[in-house]
Design a protein around this motif. Structure first.
Motif, PDB file in Angstrom:
ATOM      1  N   HIS A  49       0.754  -1.182  -0.001  1.00 52.23           N
ATOM      2  CA  HIS A  49      -0.087   0.104   0.251  1.00 52.23           C
ATOM      3  C   HIS A  49       0.769   1.366   0.115  1.00 52.23           C
ATOM      4  O   HIS A  49       2.055   1.375   0.515  1.00 52.23           O
ATOM      5  N   LEU A  51       1.560   5.424   0.669  1.00 50.90           N
ATOM      6  CA  LEU A  51       1.220   6.686   1.212  1.00 50.90           C
ATOM      7  C   LEU A  51       1.704   7.745   0.565  1.00 50.90           C
ATOM      8  O   LEU A  51       3.039   7.849   0.397  1.00 50.90           O
ATOM      9  N   THR A  61      -4.112  12.473  -5.751  1.00 49.98           N
ATOM     10  CA  THR A  61      -5.128  11.550  -6.041  1.00 49.98           C
ATOM     11  C   THR A  61      -5.312  11.018  -7.697  1.00 49.98           C
ATOM     12  O   THR A  61      -5.861   9.795  -7.908  1.00 49.98           O
ATOM     13  N   GLY A 116      -7.469   6.489  -0.485  1.00 55.72           N
ATOM     14  CA  GLY A 116      -7.980   7.263   0.868  1.00 55.72           C
ATOM     15  C   GLY A 116      -7.534   8.787   0.890  1.00 55.72           C
ATOM     16  O   GLY A 116      -6.582   8.946   1.173  1.00 55.72           O
ATOM     17  N   ASP A 117      -8.515   9.534   0.598  1.00 56.66           N
ATOM     18  CA  ASP A 117      -8.159  11.128   0.346  1.00 56.66           C
ATOM     19  C   ASP A 117      -8.141  11.659   1.895  1.00 56.66           C
ATOM     20  O   ASP A 117      -8.963  11.816   2.690  1.00 56.66           O
ATOM     21  N   ILE A 119      -6.518  11.003   4.565  1.00 52.67           N
ATOM     22  CA  ILE A 119      -6.638  10.072   5.469  1.00 52.67           C
ATOM     23  C   ILE A 119      -6.405  10.635   6.891  1.00 52.67           C
ATOM     24  O   ILE A 119      -7.052  10.182   7.869  1.00 52.67           O
ATOM     25  N   GLN A 127      -9.789   5.476  11.353  1.00 49.79           N
ATOM     26  CA  GLN A 127      -8.493   5.153  10.564  1.00 49.79           C
ATOM     27  C   GLN A 127      -8.137   3.698  10.790  1.00 49.79           C
ATOM     28  O   GLN A 127      -7.695   2.891  10.202  1.00 49.79           O
ATOM     29  N   VAL A 154      -4.470  -0.038  -1.405  1.00 49.05           N
ATOM     30  CA  VAL A 154      -4.634   1.349  -0.762  1.00 49.05           C
ATOM     31  C   VAL A 154      -3.632   2.500  -0.911  1.00 49.05           C
ATOM     32  O   VAL A 154      -2.429   2.161  -0.842  1.00 49.05           O
ATOM     33  N   ALA A 156      -3.254   6.189  -0.051  1.00 50.15           N
ATOM     34  CA  ALA A 156      -3.692   7.293   1.035  1.00 50.15           C
ATOM     35  C   ALA A 156      -2.824   8.289   0.844  1.00 50.15           C
ATOM     36  O   ALA A 156      -1.728   8.334   0.616  1.00 50.15           O
ATOM     37  N   THR A 157      -3.733   9.446   0.788  1.00 47.86           N
ATOM     38  CA  THR A 157      -3.040  10.811   0.758  1.00 47.86           C
ATOM     39  C   THR A 157      -3.234  11.646   1.934  1.00 47.86           C
ATOM     40  O   THR A 157      -4.246  11.510   2.594  1.00 47.86           O
ATOM     41  N   GLN A 158      -2.185  12.646   2.194  1.00 46.49           N
ATOM     42  CA  GLN A 158      -2.546  13.437   3.349  1.00 46.49           C
ATOM     43  C   GLN A 158      -1.473  14.676   2.818  1.00 46.49           C
ATOM     44  O   GLN A 158      -0.396  14.750   2.261  1.00 46.49           O
TER      45      GLN A 158
END
Length: 324
Positions: A49, A51, A61, A116-117, A119, A127, A154, A156-158
């Motif tokens: 996954h 990140l 995204t 997972g926008d 996250i 979470q 998955v 996921a972005t942050q």
């Protein structure tokens, strides 16, 4: 070269051929980000996954959506907000008055590529709903276990800058991400090309699939067969162990990271057209796989030493095994 390696050559050729087409398709949407695209492909083939940490608007995204569309897989976007519930992710059992039975309604996690926008905007309880699915590729609801469709990834972005109204990812959550990548700003030439491509239409709408989920699953199986010599395995263990003894780290990398560094190295070797892992594969992936899992000491924070810099020191401090 051994007989086993010779037999694997056609399969490795297939991996590089198919992945090359996927890369080409994704790059019609993501301009000038070859390293980020390649890392996403490595994570996909290594069953991990991803990140993606960076400022807004750099294509986090879009990368996930383009990857899912290029491989003709189902893509679902989960917009993480403070009011998002765990059942929105995993699903919920709903009572059907007609059949007088409970029916399971799938949540957003049931897809091949889950975006997972933002996250870190959801609560820790929400979470944590991802933990089982990311590690075991299944969801347990009301005592029943539901497997997730392969391939499963998955992304996921942050946003690491804007911290108001966010909840930092717990270490257990960060440890489940095989790799972390920063998109970065595009070059001037790439941004000029972006104006031409994105100025009037969305290139994602024109992206046609170049392969399918079944093919990706078969490629994942081939990547598992990539040969890793004992000295290379020892090198991986030594690199990870170095993070546990570095003076600038108060928390080193976990045993899970050792396994994931091995898997990612296999995938990178296959993408490079080889059926064996060499030390360069391990060294080039160490920062992406390990930096987000460790915690710097207070002295390192005061000295503004990043985990990326520290992991680089760990890699340079480990003896590189001889090539066969």
């Amino acid at each position: 070269m051994t007989l086993q390696q010779t037999q694997l050559e056609p399969d490795i050729d297939r991996v590089t051929s198919v992945v090359g087409e996927v890369r080409k398709a994704v790059e019609t949407v993501i301009e000038g980000k070859r390293s980020a695209v390649d890392l996403a492909l490595v994570v996909l083939l290594a069953e991990g996954h991803l990140l993606v940490e960076d400022v807004p608007g750099v294509g986090k995204t879009m990368l996930a959506k383009a990857l899912g569309r290029a491989i003709d897989c189902s893509v679902r976007r989960l917009q993480f907000t403070p009011d998002l519930l765990p059942s929105d992710i995993t699903g919920v059992s709903v009572y059907n008055a007609e059949s007088r039975e409970f029916e399971f309604k799938q949540g957003g996690i049931f897809a091949n590529v889950v975006v997972g926008d933002e996250i870190n905007r959801a609560s820790p309880k929400t979470q944590s709903a991802l933990l089982e699915s990311m590690e075991e590729r299944q969801v347990s609801v009301d005592g029943t276990t539901y497997p997730l469709p392969p391939p499963f990834m998955v992304v996921a972005t942050q946003n690491p800058i804007e911290m108001e109204g966010t909840y930092p990812l717990p270490e257990a959550q960060r440890d489940r991400f095989m790799a972390r990548v920063e998109m970065g700003y595009p070059t001037t030439a790439s941004e000029m090309a972006m104006l031409d491509q994105h100025g009037q239409t969305n290139p994602l709408d024109k992206l046609e699939p170049v392969t399918d989920a079944e093919t990706i699953v078969s490629l994942i199986e081939q990547v598992r067969q990539v040969y890793v010599a004992v000295p290379i395995k020892q090198y991986i263990v030594d690199v990870v162990d170095a993070t546990r003894h570095h003076r600038d780290l108060r928390l080193g990398a976990s045993p899970r990271s050792t396994i994931q560094l091995l898997r990612a190295s296999r995938a990178l070797a296959a993408l490079s057209g080889r059926d064996y892992v060499n030390p360069d594969d391990v060294a080039s992936l160490a920062v992406s796989v390990l930096a987000h899992r460790v915690l710097p000491s207070s002295e390192a924070l005061a000295g503004r030493r990043s985990t990326t810099e520290i992991i680089g020191q760990c890699v340079r401090g480990v003896r590189v095994p001889e090539h066969d």
